[in-house]
Design a protein around this motif. Structure first.
Motif, PDB file in Angstrom:
ATOM      1  N   THR A 277       0.840  -1.084   0.142  1.00  0.00           N
ATOM      2  CA  THR A 277       0.072  -0.021  -0.067  1.00  0.00           C
ATOM      3  C   THR A 277       0.717   1.154  -0.172  1.00  0.00           C
ATOM      4  OG1 THR A 277      -1.859  -1.302   1.182  1.00  0.00           O
ATOM      5  CG2 THR A 277      -1.844   1.293   1.142  1.00  0.00           C
ATOM      6  N   LEU A 278       0.590   2.104  -0.897  1.00  0.00           N
ATOM      7  CA  LEU A 278       1.436   3.337  -1.073  1.00  0.00           C
ATOM      8  C   LEU A 278       0.604   4.257  -0.113  1.00  0.00           C
ATOM      9  CD1 LEU A 278       2.040   3.764  -4.829  1.00  0.00           C
ATOM     10  CD2 LEU A 278       3.840   2.897  -3.013  1.00  0.00           C
ATOM     11  N   ARG A 279       1.654   5.239   0.448  1.00  0.00           N
ATOM     12  CA  ARG A 279       1.009   5.884   1.514  1.00  0.00           C
ATOM     13  C   ARG A 279       1.886   7.474   1.171  1.00  0.00           C
ATOM     14  NH1 ARG A 279      -2.289   3.420   4.730  1.00  0.00           N
ATOM     15  NH2 ARG A 279      -1.968   1.162   5.247  1.00  0.00           N
ATOM     16  N   PRO A 280       0.996   8.482   1.615  1.00  0.00           N
ATOM     17  CA  PRO A 280       1.892   9.755   1.414  1.00  0.00           C
ATOM     18  C   PRO A 280       3.238   9.799   2.053  1.00  0.00           C
ATOM     19  CG  PRO A 280      -0.604  10.108   1.997  1.00  0.00           C
ATOM     20  CD  PRO A 280      -0.473   8.773   2.285  1.00  0.00           C
ATOM     21  N   GLY A 281       4.171  10.542   1.253  1.00  0.00           N
ATOM     22  CA  GLY A 281       5.438  10.490   1.908  1.00  0.00           C
ATOM     23  C   GLY A 281       6.319   9.389   1.243  1.00  0.00           C
ATOM     24  N   ASP A 282       5.750   8.291   0.866  1.00  0.00           N
ATOM     25  CA  ASP A 282       6.661   7.254   0.192  1.00  0.00           C
ATOM     26  C   ASP A 282       7.602   8.023  -0.895  1.00  0.00           C
ATOM     27  OD1 ASP A 282       5.730   5.372   2.141  1.00  0.00           O
ATOM     28  OD2 ASP A 282       4.399   4.519   0.546  1.00  0.00           O
ATOM     29  N   LEU A 283       8.562   7.361  -1.079  1.00  0.00           N
ATOM     30  CA  LEU A 283       9.671   7.965  -2.024  1.00  0.00           C
ATOM     31  C   LEU A 283       9.722   6.648  -2.916  1.00  0.00           C
ATOM     32  CD1 LEU A 283      11.199  10.482  -2.546  1.00  0.00           C
ATOM     33  CD2 LEU A 283      13.013   9.265  -1.476  1.00  0.00           C
ATOM     34  N   LEU A 284       9.739   7.277  -4.229  1.00  0.00           N
ATOM     35  CA  LEU A 284       9.768   6.148  -5.318  1.00  0.00           C
ATOM     36  C   LEU A 284      10.819   6.582  -6.316  1.00  0.00           C
ATOM     37  CD1 LEU A 284       8.972   3.501  -7.116  1.00  0.00           C
ATOM     38  CD2 LEU A 284       6.951   4.756  -7.957  1.00  0.00           C
ATOM     39  N   LEU A 285      11.814   5.959  -6.552  1.00  0.00           N
ATOM     40  CA  LEU A 285      13.266   6.300  -7.322  1.00  0.00           C
ATOM     41  C   LEU A 285      12.811   5.598  -8.626  1.00  0.00           C
ATOM     42  CD1 LEU A 285      13.974   6.937  -4.529  1.00  0.00           C
ATOM     43  CD2 LEU A 285      16.368   6.360  -5.099  1.00  0.00           C
TER      44      LEU A 285
END
Length: 324
Positions: A277-285
């Motif tokens: 589950t992606l949540r606000p503030g996750d970083l995806l490079l």
């Protein structure tokens, strides 16, 4: 601060700043026109702001035009990494020219193919991967993050310390099993990350059946310089057409468009959200283009300077030193 103030696309951007000595806790700030509005009277951190991204974005537009609140000159502040992320999701082998170079080199050295045969085979493999394959993604440690102008500290173990400049996106709302056509709605903004790797610690000779050791090779302290800013997605334009440029001691080593991605941002978001589950503030490079140190046969040494920039997101400048 570096001699050259970092610039960004759009009327404002966000970041975390400090006015005192190293080690001081930073404050969330809105930067516009070379000045920074301290947001700590309104929100405790950029992470907290991103957690309410849809409601905050119009307020930020008003704040950027206002003279109220506490304002600082950017030149007088230290620029820290813009956001403390939740997850750090890192995409590997995601630039076509880079992967074609790697595959072609293996076909020549291991399988005896001619350069022309090797490259043609590698191109066909990438066509098939883009059509029917899936991204390659692994997790990074938030403890590896450092600021855009901090020193890169080389760990005591390993010698082949390498750079990998990447476009990073910040998630702005929660989602699971996100459809690719909806994925861009989940992006709050973009920043710059340099995903450093100690190449000669990447493979485990004692565990050949298991193979790579991503934790050791990629997560040393300071091995993920990030920032300077979080630039809202609306200001960046097409993230699939940005220029990524890295200079090592003044020599251009990476210089590529994000057009060269094999899996674009919507496909990356859709893929990772099937597992987590992606949540606000996750970083995806989103991966690094051709031109890392392994390609040039040059690796980082104490005293080196790495300068990095991506269109509209500002720049980094990191000096390398030994941690021994």
């Amino acid at each position: 601060m570096p001699d050259q103030l970092p610039t960004h696309a759009g009327p404002f951007a966000l970041g975390t700043f400090a006015s005192g000595a190293s080690g001081e806790a930073g404050f969330p700030g809105l930067i516009t026109g070379g000045r920074v509005r301290d947001l700590s009277d309104l929100v405790p951190s950029i992470r907290a702001l991103v957690e309410e991204w849809d409601s905050w974005l119009p307020r930020l537009e008003d704040l950027a035009r206002s003279t109220e609140g506490t304002w600082h000159e950017l030149a007088a502040l230290r620029v820290l990494t813009p956001i403390e992320p939740g997850q750090i999701l890192q995409s590997g082998a995601n630039y076509r020219k880079h992967v074609v170079d790697l595959v072609a080199a293996e076909k020549e050295s291991v399988h005896g193919a001619t350069p022309e045969e090797a490259r043609a085979d590698a191109e066909l493999m990438m066509d098939e991967r883009a059509r029917n394959g899936v991204p390659y993604v692994f997790l990074g440690s938030p403890r590896a993050i450092s600021g855009p102008y901090d020193d890169i500290v080389l760990p005591a173990l390993g010698e082949q310390h390498d750079w990998e400049l990447e476009l990073a996106l910040v998630i702005g709302k929660s989602g699971k099993n996100i459809a690719a056509e909806d994925a861009m709605d989940y992006v709050a903004g973009y920043t710059i990350s340099n995903d450093l790797t100690t190449r000669d610690r990447l493979y485990r000779p004692d565990l050949k059946a298991i193979g790579t050791d991503w934790f050791t090779a990629k997560n040393a302290d300071t091995f993920l310089p990030t920032g300077p800013f979080l630039v809202p997605a609306a200001f960046v334009g097409d993230p699939g057409d940005l220029r990524i440029t890295l200079r090592h001691n003044g020599v251009v080593r990476q210089d590529e468009s994000t057009k060269d991605m094999i899996f674009d941002i919507p496909r990356l978001i859709a893929y990772v959200s099937t597992t987590t589950t992606l949540r606000p503030g996750d970083l995806l490079l989103t991966g690094s283009p051709a031109g890392n140190g392994a390609h040039w046969g040059v690796f980082l040494k104490p005293g080196d300077v790495v300068e990095s920039e991506i269109t509209g997101l500002g720049h980094q400048r990191n000096t390398v030193r030994s941690g021994q």
